[in-house]
Design an enzyme around this catalytic site. Structure first.
Site, PDB file in Angstrom:
ATOM      1  N   SER A  63       0.831  -1.204   0.000  1.00 38.76           N
ATOM      2  CA  SER A  63       0.000   0.000   0.000  1.00 38.76           C
ATOM      3  C   SER A  63       0.865   1.254   0.000  1.00 38.76           C
ATOM      4  O   SER A  63       1.998   1.266   0.488  1.00 38.76           O
ATOM      5  CB  SER A  63      -0.905   0.033   1.235  1.00 38.76           C
ATOM      6  OG  SER A  63      -1.709  -1.118   1.310  1.00 38.76           O
TER       7      SER A  63
HETATM    8  N1  SAH Z   1      -0.820  -4.750   4.013  1.00 39.08           N
HETATM    9  C1  SAH Z   1      -0.010  -5.056   2.844  1.00 39.08           C
HETATM   10  C2  SAH Z   1      -0.709  -4.746   1.538  1.00 39.08           C
HETATM   11  C3  SAH Z   1      -1.531  -5.840   1.167  1.00 39.08           C
HETATM   12  S1  SAH Z   1      -2.207  -5.999  -0.448  1.00 39.08           S
HETATM   13  C4  SAH Z   1       1.327  -4.395   2.893  1.00 39.08           C
HETATM   14  O1  SAH Z   1       1.583  -3.582   3.795  1.00 39.08           O
HETATM   15  O2  SAH Z   1       2.148  -4.700   2.021  1.00 39.08           O
HETATM   16  C5  SAH Z   1      -3.542  -7.055   0.070  1.00 39.08           C
HETATM   17  C6  SAH Z   1      -3.159  -8.418   0.572  1.00 39.08           C
HETATM   18  O3  SAH Z   1      -4.346  -9.060   1.017  1.00 39.08           O
HETATM   19  C7  SAH Z   1      -2.539  -9.322  -0.485  1.00 39.08           C
HETATM   20  O4  SAH Z   1      -1.314  -9.800  -0.034  1.00 39.08           O
HETATM   21  C8  SAH Z   1      -3.569 -10.451  -0.634  1.00 39.08           C
HETATM   22  O5  SAH Z   1      -2.980 -11.712  -0.925  1.00 39.08           O
HETATM   23  C9  SAH Z   1      -4.235 -10.437   0.738  1.00 39.08           C
HETATM   24  N2  SAH Z   1      -5.577 -11.018   0.812  1.00 39.08           N
HETATM   25  C10 SAH Z   1      -6.593 -10.919  -0.078  1.00 39.08           C
HETATM   26  N3  SAH Z   1      -7.671 -11.591   0.353  1.00 39.08           N
HETATM   27  C11 SAH Z   1      -7.334 -12.137   1.570  1.00 39.08           C
HETATM   28  C12 SAH Z   1      -8.020 -12.969   2.518  1.00 39.08           C
HETATM   29  N4  SAH Z   1      -9.279 -13.405   2.322  1.00 39.08           N
HETATM   30  N5  SAH Z   1      -7.352 -13.334   3.634  1.00 39.08           N
HETATM   31  C13 SAH Z   1      -6.067 -12.931   3.868  1.00 39.08           C
HETATM   32  N6  SAH Z   1      -5.377 -12.151   3.000  1.00 39.08           N
HETATM   33  C14 SAH Z   1      -5.993 -11.768   1.856  1.00 39.08           C
END
Ligand code: SAH
Length: 219
Positions: A63
């Site tokens: 993000s």
């Molecule tokens: N917080 C992260 C950004 C994440 S992008 C950072 O600081 O880098 C969103 C993430 O959510 C991705 O890695 C994706 O694989 C995960 N994601 C999507 N759906 C999900 C679910 N149902 N449970 C857990 N993780 C999930």
């Protein structure tokens, strides 16, 4: 390695975030301390402290710092509180939450990201309880949480997460379909009725929160 150049770039980033409206000193202090370049592919290192999102592995994104700061600030938590993050991704947001003095739990559904983030967080000395699995389910065995932060776009409110909030806790979640902007919501248990109060905090863009995984339970 964290150099004085990186530290200087982070100070500049802090000024940018303040101009964009981030005021929580604890959040700014945390962002000033986390080496974001360690969470990115080395080819992006020179851009690590610009206020933009970047691709990480498995078609996901780290993000934008403003978004991380905004969600962290929206939790409204004091040091020592317990927070659950859904979507560990690179691990950057989780590291910021630790630097804020919070006790951090985080769930990721993609194995390579789970492994990558676990490795880098451990290497940098951030102590986080990580789970490989479906974030829609939360972690009932560690509930309740004082705050829950979802870092992927959710089409509906995950009811299991609401049930894992402490009485004063709030869920910070971008709601909406993946191809459009989503509305960041703060959802809290109502103090005046049974049920929940929702507040709109602004417009953001995230990768989708996905269902139906075959991750096993890993915990
Ligand atoms: N917080 C992260 C950004 C994440 S992008 C950072 O600081 O880098 C969103 C993430 O959510 C991705 O890695 C994706 O694989 C995960 N994601 C999507 N759906 C999900 C679910 N149902 N449970 C857990 N993780 C999930």
């Amino acid at each position: 390695m964290d150099t004085t150049k990186h530290q200087g770039q982070r100070q500049h980033l802090i000024e940018v975030l303040k101009e964009k409206g981030i005021f929580d000193a604890n959040v700014l202090h945390a962002i000033a301390n986390v080496p974001r370049h360690e969470f990115l592919d080395s080819s992006f290192e020179e851009f690590a402290y610009r206020d933009v999102a970047f691709p990480i592995r498995a078609k996901q994104t780290i993000s934008q710092p403003y978004t991380v700061a905004f969600q962290s600030q929206s939790l409204g938590l004091s040091r020592g509180a317990k927070v659950l993050e859904i979507g560990t991704g690179s691990g950057y947001q989780a590291a910021v939450l630790v630097e804020m003095g919070l006790k951090v739990f985080s769930i990721e559904r993609q194995k390579d990201l789970f492994d990558f983030s676990k490795n880098i967080l451990m290497k940098l000395g951030y102590n986080i309880t990580q789970k490989f699995g479906d974030g829609y389910k939360g972690i009932p065995s560690y509930a309740p949480f004082d705050g829950i932060i979802v870092t992927a776009a959710a089409p509906d409110v995950p009811t299991d997460l609401l049930e894992q909030l402490s009485p004063d806790g709030s869920l910070i979640i971008p709601m909406g379909e993946p191809d459009n902007d989503q509305v960041m919501k703060r959802i809290k248990k109502s103090t005046i009725s049974e049920g929940y109060e929702e507040e709109d905090l602004g417009s953001f863009r995230f990768v989708p929160m996905l269902k139906d995984i075959d991750s096993g339970d890993g915990f």
